[in-house]
Enzyme design. Structure first.
Site, PDB file in Angstrom:
ATOM      1  N   GLY A   1       0.825  -1.199   0.000  1.00  0.00           N
ATOM      2  CA  GLY A   1       0.000   0.000   0.000  1.00  0.00           C
ATOM      3  C   GLY A   1       0.859   1.248   0.000  1.00  0.00           C
ATOM      4  CB  SER A   2       0.048   4.740   0.780  1.00  0.00           C
ATOM      5  OG  SER A   2      -0.324   4.727   2.145  1.00  0.00           O
TER       6      SER A   2
ATOM      7  CD  GLU B   1       5.016  -3.328  -3.731  1.00  0.00           C
ATOM      8  OE1 GLU B   1       5.516  -2.181  -3.910  1.00  0.00           O
ATOM      9  OE2 GLU B   1       3.938  -3.675  -4.202  1.00  0.00           O
ATOM     10  CG  LEU B   2       5.832   0.602   1.660  1.00  0.00           C
ATOM     11  CD1 LEU B   2       6.580   1.432   2.684  1.00  0.00           C
ATOM     12  CD2 LEU B   2       4.438   0.253   2.165  1.00  0.00           C
TER      13      LEU B   2
ATOM     14  CB  CYS C   1       3.673   0.931  -6.445  1.00  0.00           C
ATOM     15  SG  CYS C   1       3.752  -0.847  -6.619  1.00  0.00           S
TER      16      CYS C   1
ATOM     17  CD  GLU D   1       2.745   5.577  -5.274  1.00  0.00           C
ATOM     18  OE1 GLU D   1       2.850   4.511  -5.898  1.00  0.00           O
ATOM     19  OE2 GLU D   1       2.508   5.629  -4.049  1.00  0.00           O
TER      20      GLU D   1
END
Length: 477
Positions: free
Chosen positions: A228-229, A248-249, A282, A376
């Site tokens: 996620g963020s 996992e960003l 992402c 992002e």
């Protein structure tokens, strides 16, 4: 696609009075409901996972493989149902939704293959006289109950990247899918029930984020895997205590197009990498650095390809850009574009918004401290910038707090190797966009882009611990 889905508690269907509404992201209408978990139910799910830890650990390799192979077969049989559910709940264009359903199959198949891989080795112990007569072995053992929190943008395959390696490793788990897109995860759970997962071994529990956060703080959970963020992920790391966490960003992925590149090919790939799934990835291409010698030609080709993209109903086979996950997110991206333009950025293409629909947008001359460069975007927008020195372009790529993947279009092997050596990212893709991924490769980032790696073999390493056995041999008299 059904109108209601129960949640899954301890490998069994379970309904609740509370309901989560899942909306069609294009029409805004309620497409289905799911059961909604509360804190008490989440606590029960963790208790069941803990009780199932021994049965999952002792599940023989052939049974793990059979479960995963059953899922492969059923996902292939239900591929169109999965794709349509994804099209509705995520707003993903139907052709891309079919592609993600295929990747779901690929990821479970890769996990099936990993069940027969070696999980340890014999060690030479007598490297010193005091260790003569000793032997050593090490193996990987399941870490125990895991908690998985997954995002809305790939609600099938990012679920698969946590669930499939957990089964291969022998870990029970509790999965909290994104509230905007829970249906794909529940269909995966249905298939695991069919496959004969041990009683209590897994739960799929749609719930609000505040409720799901209990998974992070629960001391019975041994590993949290979150996608996620960056803001949410790093906050969860602070709260997770002694347990292991894999993150996992986000990213703001960059692409370098050198002067020797095939610019027609590079533009075709970057259009996909930047605007596929409305940029909600992402590793979506956000920053494009193009050598000055080919910059104008590349810009003309890229803008032409962008203007040919079809935006509309994701159920239409011709659609390339569908709605963003919400109107609020589209408004945020639109606002970022307008503030950049207000500070001197030049709008080359796009810039229009209608509700949750945001057109493919390209800008240049964006200041470094604008969100479109520094943060992002997670939307269908990219920025273009020329360069004259390749090494300086690599430094521009690194001028980011993120470091997930990068793409480099060059035919010079020395420059390709320099990019691999110097780019501060988890993966460097030569001759293609950073958005490219095969589901067995190591995948993850550095800096604000996360901790740990996914990709089946590498996720299994996160979900296991090394256990050594040292044996003192009988001494001759």
């Amino acid at each position: 696609m059904r109108t209601h889905y129960p949640l899954i508690l301890g490998a069994r269907f379970h309904d609740t009075p509370a309901r989560l509404e899942v909306r069609d992201k294009f029409t805004g209408e309620v497409a289905a409901t799911t059961a909604l978990a509360d804190e008490a139910l989440l606590d029960e799910a963790v208790a069941k996972a803990c009780a199932a830890a021994d049965s999952m650990r002792d599940l023989p390799a052939y049974r793990r493989r059979e479960i995963l192979d059953h899922c492969v077969r059923r996902f292939e049989e239900r591929a169109e149902e999965l794709a349509m559910a994804l099209c509705v709940e995520a707003g993903k264009p139907i052709r891309d939704a079919r592609g993600e359903a295929t990747r779901l199959v690929d990821t479970f198949r890769a996990a099936s293959h990993e069940t027969s891989r070696s999980a340890g080795e014999v060690m030479t112990m007598d490297i010193t006289p005091r260790a003569q007569g000793y032997r050593g072995w090490w193996k990987r053992v399941p870490i125990g109950p895991c908690a998985f929190i997954t995002p809305f943008n790939f609600p099938l395959n990012l679920v698969a990247h946590k669930v499939a390696p957990a089964i291969a490793a022998g870990c029970p788990f509790v999965l909290k899918p994104a509230s905007a897109t829970p249906i794909g995860a529940l269909i995966v759970g249905e298939t695991l029930i069919e496959a004969g997962m041990p009683d209590g071994s897994f739960s799929v529990v749609p719930c609000p984020g505040a409720v799901g956060e209990r998974l992070v703080t629960d001391e019975r959970i041994k590993l949290v895997s979150f996608t996620g963020s960056a803001s949410v992920g790093w906050a969860l790391k602070v709260k997770c205590g002694k347990k292991k966490i894999a993150l996992e960003l986000g990213g703001n992925a960059a692409c370098v197009v050198d002067r020797d590149a095939d610019i027609e090919d590079a533009a075709a790939r970057i259009v996909v990498g930047a605007f596929y799934q409305s940029g909600q990835s992402c590793i979506s291409v956000q920053r494009i650095f193009v050598h000055a010698d080919v910059h104008e030609s590349f810009r003309e080709i890229l803008v032409g390809k962008m203007r040919a993209l079809v935006m509309g109903d994701p159920k239409d086979e011709a659609t390339f850009i569908g709605p963003m996950i919400s109107e609020a997110e589209a408004h945020r991206v639109d606002h970022w574009v307008q503030t950049a333009v207000g500070r001197g950025a030049r709008l080359l293409c796009g810039g229009g918004r209608d509700g949750a629909m945001m057109s493919a947008t390209l800008l240049e001359n964006v200041p470094d401290d604008e969100p479109l460069f520094a943060d992002e975007a997670f939307g269908p927008v990219a920025i273009l910038e020329p360069f004259t020195d390749f090494d300086a372009a690599l430094r521009r790529v690194n001028a980011s707090r993120f470091g997930l993947q990068a793409g480099v279009f060059t035919r010079d092997i020395d420059r390709a190797m320099r990019a691999w050596d110097r780019l501060e990212v988890g993966g460097v893709v030569i001759g293609d966009v950073p958005s490219w991924r095969v589901d067995h490769m190591p995948y993850g980032g550095v800096k604000d882009s996360g901790l740990g790696r996914e990709g089946i073999r590498f996720a299994i390493e996160e979900m296991t611990e090394v256990r050594l056995m040292a044996l003192r041999g009988r001494r001759e008299t």
